[in-house]
Design an enzyme around this catalytic site. Structure first.
Site, mmCIF file in Angstrom:
data_model
loop_
_atom_site.group_PDB
_atom_site.id
_atom_site.type_symbol
_atom_site.label_atom_id
_atom_site.label_comp_id
_atom_site.label_asym_id
_atom_site.label_seq_id
_atom_site.Cartn_x
_atom_site.Cartn_y
_atom_site.Cartn_z
ATOM 1 N N PRO A 1 0.794 -1.225 0.000
ATOM 2 C CA PRO A 1 0.000 0.000 0.000
ATOM 3 C C PRO A 1 0.829 1.280 0.000
ATOM 4 C CG PRO A 1 -0.144 -1.124 2.117
ATOM 5 C CD PRO A 1 0.510 -2.062 1.165
ATOM 6 N N ASN A 2 0.379 2.209 -0.819
ATOM 7 C CA ASN A 2 0.915 3.573 -0.906
ATOM 8 C C ASN A 2 2.241 3.682 -1.660
ATOM 9 O OD1 ASN A 2 -1.249 4.778 0.654
ATOM 10 N ND2 ASN A 2 -0.364 3.721 2.402
ATOM 11 N N ARG B 1 4.592 11.184 -2.175
ATOM 12 C CA ARG B 1 4.364 10.851 -0.775
ATOM 13 C C ARG B 1 5.609 11.148 0.067
ATOM 14 N NH1 ARG B 1 4.609 4.651 1.456
ATOM 15 N NH2 ARG B 1 3.888 5.120 3.557
ATOM 16 N N TYR C 1 10.739 9.217 1.286
ATOM 17 C CA TYR C 1 10.682 8.221 0.204
ATOM 18 C C TYR C 1 11.235 8.698 -1.128
ATOM 19 C CZ TYR C 1 7.698 5.859 3.595
ATOM 20 O OH TYR C 1 7.217 5.257 4.720
ATOM 21 N N ASN D 1 8.182 -5.404 -0.826
ATOM 22 C CA ASN D 1 8.002 -4.273 0.079
ATOM 23 C C ASN D 1 6.520 -4.250 0.422
ATOM 24 O OD1 ASN D 1 7.847 -1.964 1.545
ATOM 25 N ND2 ASN D 1 8.852 -0.635 0.039
ATOM 26 N N ALA E 1 3.098 -0.861 4.834
ATOM 27 C CA ALA E 1 2.488 -0.913 6.171
ATOM 28 C C ALA E 1 2.053 -2.331 6.563
ATOM 29 C CB ALA E 1 1.300 0.037 6.227
ATOM 30 N N HIS F 1 3.971 -4.678 8.986
ATOM 31 C CA HIS F 1 3.877 -4.588 10.444
ATOM 32 C C HIS F 1 2.552 -5.109 10.988
ATOM 33 C CE1 HIS F 1 7.226 -2.027 9.451
ATOM 34 N NE2 HIS F 1 6.447 -1.143 8.857
ATOM 35 N N ASP G 1 2.193 -15.513 6.558
ATOM 36 C CA ASP G 1 1.880 -16.937 6.342
ATOM 37 C C ASP G 1 2.072 -17.335 4.884
ATOM 38 O OD1 ASP G 1 1.266 -17.415 8.983
ATOM 39 O OD2 ASP G 1 -0.906 -17.535 8.695
ATOM 40 N N GLU H 1 12.746 -9.290 1.911
ATOM 41 C CA GLU H 1 11.942 -8.144 2.375
ATOM 42 C C GLU H 1 12.765 -6.872 2.180
ATOM 43 O OE1 GLU H 1 10.609 -8.436 6.490
ATOM 44 O OE2 GLU H 1 10.498 -6.261 6.656
ATOM 45 N N HIS I 1 12.751 -2.393 2.321
ATOM 46 C CA HIS I 1 12.136 -1.117 2.675
ATOM 47 C C HIS I 1 13.002 0.011 2.157
ATOM 48 C CE1 HIS I 1 9.237 -3.124 5.151
ATOM 49 N NE2 HIS I 1 10.230 -3.851 5.638
ATOM 50 N N ILE I 2 12.344 1.062 1.716
ATOM 51 C CA ILE I 2 13.044 2.248 1.213
ATOM 52 C C ILE I 2 13.685 2.979 2.389
ATOM 53 C CG2 ILE I 2 12.686 4.462 0.052
ATOM 54 C CD1 ILE I 2 10.150 2.979 -1.254
ATOM 55 N N SER I 3 12.899 3.221 3.414
ATOM 56 C CA SER I 3 13.409 3.899 4.612
ATOM 57 C C SER I 3 14.016 2.864 5.557
ATOM 58 C CB SER I 3 12.263 4.638 5.312
ATOM 59 O OG SER I 3 11.278 3.712 5.751
ATOM 60 N N ARG J 1 12.791 4.194 12.847
ATOM 61 C CA ARG J 1 11.521 4.917 12.832
ATOM 62 C C ARG J 1 10.644 4.529 14.031
ATOM 63 N NH1 ARG J 1 9.059 5.007 6.961
ATOM 64 N NH2 ARG J 1 7.861 6.695 7.939
ATOM 65 N N ARG K 1 6.800 0.259 13.678
ATOM 66 C CA ARG K 1 7.492 -0.277 12.490
ATOM 67 C C ARG K 1 8.595 -1.268 12.867
ATOM 68 N NH1 ARG K 1 5.469 3.332 8.504
ATOM 69 N NH2 ARG K 1 5.208 5.381 9.410
HETATM 70 C C1 DQA Z 1 8.151 1.177 3.971
HETATM 71 C C2 DQA Z 1 8.227 1.341 5.491
HETATM 72 C C3 DQA Z 1 6.874 1.034 6.123
HETATM 73 O O1 DQA Z 1 6.960 1.144 7.536
HETATM 74 C C4 DQA Z 1 5.833 2.018 5.612
HETATM 75 O O2 DQA Z 1 4.561 1.700 6.148
HETATM 76 C C5 DQA Z 1 5.789 2.093 4.134
HETATM 77 C C6 DQA Z 1 7.044 2.029 3.375
HETATM 78 C C7 DQA Z 1 9.460 1.581 3.280
HETATM 79 O O3 DQA Z 1 9.653 1.161 2.147
HETATM 80 O O4 DQA Z 1 10.277 2.311 3.862
HETATM 81 O O5 DQA Z 1 4.741 2.320 3.533
HETATM 82 O O6 DQA Z 1 7.905 -0.182 3.687
#
Ligand code: DQA
Length: 138
Positions: free
Chosen positions: A9-10, A17, A22, A71, A74, A77, A84, A95, A97-99, A104, A108
């Protein structure tokens, strides 16, 4: 070699964003650079804001692809279901993550994916995806 990048998502809002976290590149712009650079592999991309669609995609590719770069944003978490699904399949998952999620908020700090992943790459901006790709291809 077949690799898919699955975004949650997002991630479709990258570029607009919270650019201070990001960045200002859209995911699709970035994906094009990966396709050009890694043109010797079959690289796919899927994004959804819907948990069940992400699970469906993991099930669809999870017994035939060589790698999943996930990725889950959200849902990382919150989603027992995605965790599963990663556990259920035979394709290895990295897995990403950008950040740097470790630097954080407290919410998270837990991942439902990490314990079933091959590894976790977090905090390198969009380069996190490329580092995961290199882990699968080198
Ligand atoms: C994220 C980190 C997550 O905590 C956050 O909810 C995101 C982006 C990242 O790529 O840094 O939407 O997965």
């Amino acid at each position: 070699m077949k690799i898919i990048i699955i975004n949650g998502p997002n991630i479709n809002l990258l570029g607009k964003r919270e650019p201070e976290i990001y960045g200002d590149t859209t995911y699709l712009e970035f994906h094009k650079t990966l396709e050009d650079k890694y043109n010797n592999i079959e690289l796919f991309h899927f994004q959804s804001n819907i948990e069940g669609e992400i699970i469906d995609k993991i099930q669809e590719v999870g017994f035939s692809f060589d790698g999943i770069i996930l990725n889950a944003a959200a849902y990382t978490h919150t989603s027992v279901g995605i965790g599963d699904a990663i556990k259920a399949i035979s394709t290895p998952t990295i897995e990403v993550h950008i950040s740097n999620v470790n630097a954080r908020e407290d919410f998270r700090q837990h991942s439902y994916i990490a314990s079933n992943a091959k590894g976790v790459i977090t905090g390198f901006g969009l380069q996190s995806y490329e580092l995961a790709l290199q882990a699968f291809t080198t």
